[in-house]
Design a protein around this motif. Structure first.
Motif, mmCIF file in Angstrom:
data_model
loop_
_atom_site.group_PDB
_atom_site.id
_atom_site.type_symbol
_atom_site.label_atom_id
_atom_site.label_comp_id
_atom_site.label_asym_id
_atom_site.label_seq_id
_atom_site.Cartn_x
_atom_site.Cartn_y
_atom_site.Cartn_z
ATOM 1 N N ASP A 123 0.851 -1.301 -0.080
ATOM 2 C CA ASP A 123 -0.070 0.144 0.090
ATOM 3 C C ASP A 123 0.712 1.270 -0.067
ATOM 4 O O ASP A 123 0.538 2.247 -0.571
ATOM 5 C CB ASP A 123 -1.009 0.073 1.168
ATOM 6 N N GLU A 124 2.055 1.364 0.601
ATOM 7 C CA GLU A 124 2.825 2.394 0.664
ATOM 8 C C GLU A 124 3.432 2.825 -0.651
ATOM 9 O O GLU A 124 3.718 3.892 -0.803
ATOM 10 C CB GLU A 124 3.835 2.059 1.808
ATOM 11 N N ARG A 125 3.679 1.682 -1.502
ATOM 12 C CA ARG A 125 4.301 2.091 -2.752
ATOM 13 C C ARG A 125 3.135 2.549 -3.664
ATOM 14 O O ARG A 125 3.425 3.627 -4.299
ATOM 15 C CB ARG A 125 4.785 0.715 -3.314
ATOM 16 N N ALA A 126 2.054 2.030 -3.417
ATOM 17 C CA ALA A 126 0.848 2.823 -4.000
ATOM 18 C C ALA A 126 0.774 4.237 -4.100
ATOM 19 O O ALA A 126 0.511 5.061 -4.741
ATOM 20 C CB ALA A 126 -0.412 1.862 -3.904
ATOM 21 N N THR A 127 0.587 4.242 -2.557
ATOM 22 C CA THR A 127 0.584 5.996 -2.145
ATOM 23 C C THR A 127 1.510 6.849 -2.550
ATOM 24 O O THR A 127 1.238 8.050 -3.086
ATOM 25 C CB THR A 127 0.306 5.808 -0.614
ATOM 26 N N ALA A 128 2.858 6.320 -2.394
ATOM 27 C CA ALA A 128 4.047 7.134 -2.951
ATOM 28 C C ALA A 128 4.065 7.292 -4.429
ATOM 29 O O ALA A 128 4.157 8.520 -4.882
ATOM 30 C CB ALA A 128 5.389 6.154 -2.681
ATOM 31 N N ALA A 129 3.475 6.467 -4.975
ATOM 32 C CA ALA A 129 3.157 6.655 -6.602
ATOM 33 C C ALA A 129 2.308 7.695 -6.982
ATOM 34 O O ALA A 129 2.262 8.607 -7.764
ATOM 35 C CB ALA A 129 3.053 5.253 -7.343
ATOM 36 N N LEU A 130 1.193 7.622 -6.418
ATOM 37 C CA LEU A 130 0.213 8.658 -6.571
ATOM 38 C C LEU A 130 0.413 9.973 -6.106
ATOM 39 O O LEU A 130 0.305 10.753 -6.791
ATOM 40 C CB LEU A 130 -1.104 8.159 -5.803
ATOM 41 N N ASP A 131 1.201 9.917 -5.174
ATOM 42 C CA ASP A 131 1.820 11.369 -4.532
ATOM 43 C C ASP A 131 2.609 11.743 -5.782
ATOM 44 O O ASP A 131 2.614 13.160 -5.734
ATOM 45 C CB ASP A 131 2.572 11.071 -3.106
ATOM 46 N N ALA A 132 3.535 11.087 -6.291
ATOM 47 C CA ALA A 132 4.406 11.578 -7.371
ATOM 48 C C ALA A 132 3.761 12.098 -8.494
ATOM 49 O O ALA A 132 3.993 12.820 -9.387
ATOM 50 C CB ALA A 132 5.483 10.668 -7.742
ATOM 51 N N LEU A 133 2.317 11.496 -8.606
ATOM 52 C CA LEU A 133 1.465 11.900 -10.064
ATOM 53 C C LEU A 133 0.702 13.059 -9.581
ATOM 54 O O LEU A 133 0.243 13.588 -10.593
ATOM 55 C CB LEU A 133 0.776 10.848 -10.313
ATOM 56 N N ARG A 134 0.536 13.656 -8.289
ATOM 57 C CA ARG A 134 -0.359 14.617 -7.932
ATOM 58 C C ARG A 134 0.356 16.078 -8.382
ATOM 59 O O ARG A 134 1.725 16.052 -8.451
ATOM 60 C CB ARG A 134 -0.592 14.524 -6.542
ATOM 61 N N GLY A 135 -0.476 16.730 -8.949
ATOM 62 C CA GLY A 135 -0.008 18.205 -9.182
ATOM 63 C C GLY A 135 -0.098 18.351 -10.745
ATOM 64 O O GLY A 135 -0.792 17.299 -11.204
ATOM 65 N N GLU A 136 0.164 19.305 -11.474
ATOM 66 C CA GLU A 136 0.237 19.594 -12.534
ATOM 67 C C GLU A 136 1.236 18.951 -13.546
ATOM 68 O O GLU A 136 2.644 19.319 -13.216
ATOM 69 C CB GLU A 136 0.058 21.269 -12.944
ATOM 70 N N HIS A 137 0.928 18.036 -14.435
ATOM 71 C CA HIS A 137 1.947 17.135 -15.170
ATOM 72 C C HIS A 137 1.209 17.141 -16.566
ATOM 73 O O HIS A 137 0.186 17.287 -16.910
ATOM 74 C CB HIS A 137 2.110 15.952 -14.760
ATOM 75 N N ASP A 138 2.155 16.769 -17.743
ATOM 76 C CA ASP A 138 1.502 16.194 -18.796
ATOM 77 C C ASP A 138 1.684 14.791 -18.811
ATOM 78 O O ASP A 138 2.613 14.169 -18.894
ATOM 79 C CB ASP A 138 2.741 16.922 -19.979
ATOM 80 N N PHE A 139 0.295 14.337 -18.885
ATOM 81 C CA PHE A 139 0.022 13.138 -18.748
ATOM 82 C C PHE A 139 -0.277 12.279 -20.104
ATOM 83 O O PHE A 139 -0.756 11.215 -20.308
ATOM 84 C CB PHE A 139 -1.314 12.629 -17.922
ATOM 85 N N HIS A 140 0.771 12.766 -21.262
ATOM 86 C CA HIS A 140 0.489 12.079 -22.484
ATOM 87 C C HIS A 140 0.897 10.777 -22.470
ATOM 88 O O HIS A 140 0.287 10.129 -23.453
ATOM 89 C CB HIS A 140 1.577 13.070 -23.416
ATOM 90 N N ASN A 141 1.861 10.206 -21.791
ATOM 91 C CA ASN A 141 1.941 8.835 -21.766
ATOM 92 C C ASN A 141 0.979 7.825 -21.160
ATOM 93 O O ASN A 141 0.941 6.628 -20.991
ATOM 94 C CB ASN A 141 3.493 8.720 -20.863
ATOM 95 N N LEU A 142 -0.102 8.551 -20.696
ATOM 96 C CA LEU A 142 -1.297 7.683 -19.869
ATOM 97 C C LEU A 142 -2.568 7.818 -20.711
ATOM 98 O O LEU A 142 -3.697 7.715 -20.036
ATOM 99 C CB LEU A 142 -1.316 8.208 -18.472
ATOM 100 N N THR A 143 -2.394 8.300 -21.942
ATOM 101 C CA THR A 143 -3.774 8.622 -22.613
ATOM 102 C C THR A 143 -3.617 8.497 -24.170
ATOM 103 O O THR A 143 -2.249 8.941 -24.617
ATOM 104 C CB THR A 143 -4.362 9.970 -22.547
ATOM 105 N N PRO A 144 -4.327 8.009 -25.065
ATOM 106 C CA PRO A 144 -3.867 8.160 -26.527
ATOM 107 C C PRO A 144 -4.353 9.347 -27.207
ATOM 108 O O PRO A 144 -4.277 9.614 -28.288
ATOM 109 C CB PRO A 144 -5.178 6.857 -27.085
ATOM 110 N N ASP A 145 -4.954 10.321 -26.274
ATOM 111 C CA ASP A 145 -5.021 11.738 -26.537
ATOM 112 C C ASP A 145 -3.822 12.189 -27.283
ATOM 113 O O ASP A 145 -2.612 12.416 -26.463
ATOM 114 C CB ASP A 145 -5.928 12.634 -25.814
ATOM 115 N N ASP A 146 -3.923 13.278 -28.101
ATOM 116 C CA ASP A 146 -2.620 13.930 -28.529
ATOM 117 C C ASP A 146 -2.748 15.439 -27.954
ATOM 118 O O ASP A 146 -1.668 16.138 -27.938
ATOM 119 C CB ASP A 146 -2.686 13.986 -30.060
ATOM 120 N N ASP A 147 -4.061 16.090 -27.278
ATOM 121 C CA ASP A 147 -3.921 17.262 -26.839
ATOM 122 C C ASP A 147 -4.880 17.292 -25.712
ATOM 123 O O ASP A 147 -5.515 16.070 -25.280
ATOM 124 C CB ASP A 147 -4.715 18.322 -27.700
ATOM 125 N N GLY A 148 -4.967 18.290 -24.694
ATOM 126 C CA GLY A 148 -5.566 18.166 -23.383
ATOM 127 C C GLY A 148 -5.081 17.234 -22.294
ATOM 128 O O GLY A 148 -5.776 16.585 -21.492
#
Length: 274
Positions: A123-148
């Motif tokens: 569980d701690e690894r899952a929480t640490a990973a989500l903490d690292a993903l929080r905030g403003e980022h470009d999530f282009h590697n987690l979606t097939p979309d090219d914009d937004g």
């Protein structure tokens, strides 16, 4: 203009957005409006019609929101009279004439019920990973979309028995973003990827082939809330009570099926079944 809250069990639908020849939530809502003579035969949708989000095939919702120019008599109960049991309208709000259900939403919240027994994940690894993903980022590697793809993400993870309940919020989400994010958390929590994967996912370079993150299954995902600061939704007591009863009955049926599946698992594994 009125905005309606709709809850639905998304498993039999091919998503929210209208598609030819397959059942969708939007088609179901519009068919009900046509039966109620709110939608003229030649019209595709009522004036101003828009929805809060386009949930994928299999995804369910508690607070999907659709808005359009509606007659005064169209209460949630009236809407429900022409809807199937797995789609229920349960609240309504008066909206200004220029309201748009998609563009005026300030926050969307999704909840994913990830089956992750404690003996299988950290569980701690899952929480640490989500903490690292929080905030403003470009999530282009987690979606097939090219914009937004640039989003300001917040969220948390809670343990509930054999499940990790992943709750994430943002102004909006690109396609498959939540499901791919959950898949990444799951792989990190299981030790299949290291925490450094988050940095590689958020990097500018596209992830190549096998390094890409596939989408987690759709059925455990729920659109839990959509925020409109200037709207005051009023729950229709009878419609809400009916929706609770219908979904409660569906829960019992599925829980019963799960018990049967447990018998199958136990029986196949027992010597007496040989």
């Amino acid at each position: 203009m009125r905005a309606y809250r709709a809850a639905y069990d998304g498993r039999r639908f091919h998503g929210f957005q209208r598609q030819p020849d397959v059942p969708t939530v939007s088609d179901t809502l519009l068919a009900a409006l046509r039966e109620l003579d709110v939608l003229a035969d030649e019209a595709d949708a009522p004036p101003g019609y828009a929805a809060a989000g386009r949930t994928d095939a299999g995804v369910s919702a508690v607070a999907q929101t659709v808005a359009f120019d509606a007659p005064d008599w169209l209460t949630p109960r009236a809407f429900d009279s022409e809807l199937p049991p797995d789609v229920r309208v349960w609240a309504v709000a008066e909206a200004p004439p220029d309201f748009h259900a998609t563009h005026d939403a300030t926050c969307r919240e999704y909840v994913y019920h990830l089956h992750a027994p404690t003996e299988s994940v950290d569980d701690e690894r899952a929480t640490a990973a989500l903490d690292a993903l929080r905030g403003e980022h470009d999530f282009h590697n987690l979606t097939p979309d090219d914009d937004g793809t640039v989003r300001d993400l917040d969220g948390e993870i809670d343990r509930d028995g054999d499940y990790l309940v992943v709750r994430v919020r943002a102004g909006g989400f690109a396609r498959q973003l939540v499901r791919r994010l959950v898949a990444l958390l799951d792989e990190i929590a299981r030790g299949e990827r290291d925490l450094g994967t988050v940095d590689r996912v958020l990097a500018a370079e596209p992830l190549p082939g096998p390094a890409g993150v596939p989408a987690a299954p759709a059925e455990p995902l729920v659109l839990a809330d959509v925020t409109y600061p200037d709207l005051n939704f009023e729950r229709d007591p009878e419609a809400a009570a009916s929706a609770r009863e219908i979904f409660r009955e569906r829960r019992v049926r599925h829980a019963t099926r799960a018990r049967v599946a447990e018998d199958l698992v136990a029986g196949v594994g027992s010597e007496s079944a040989e």
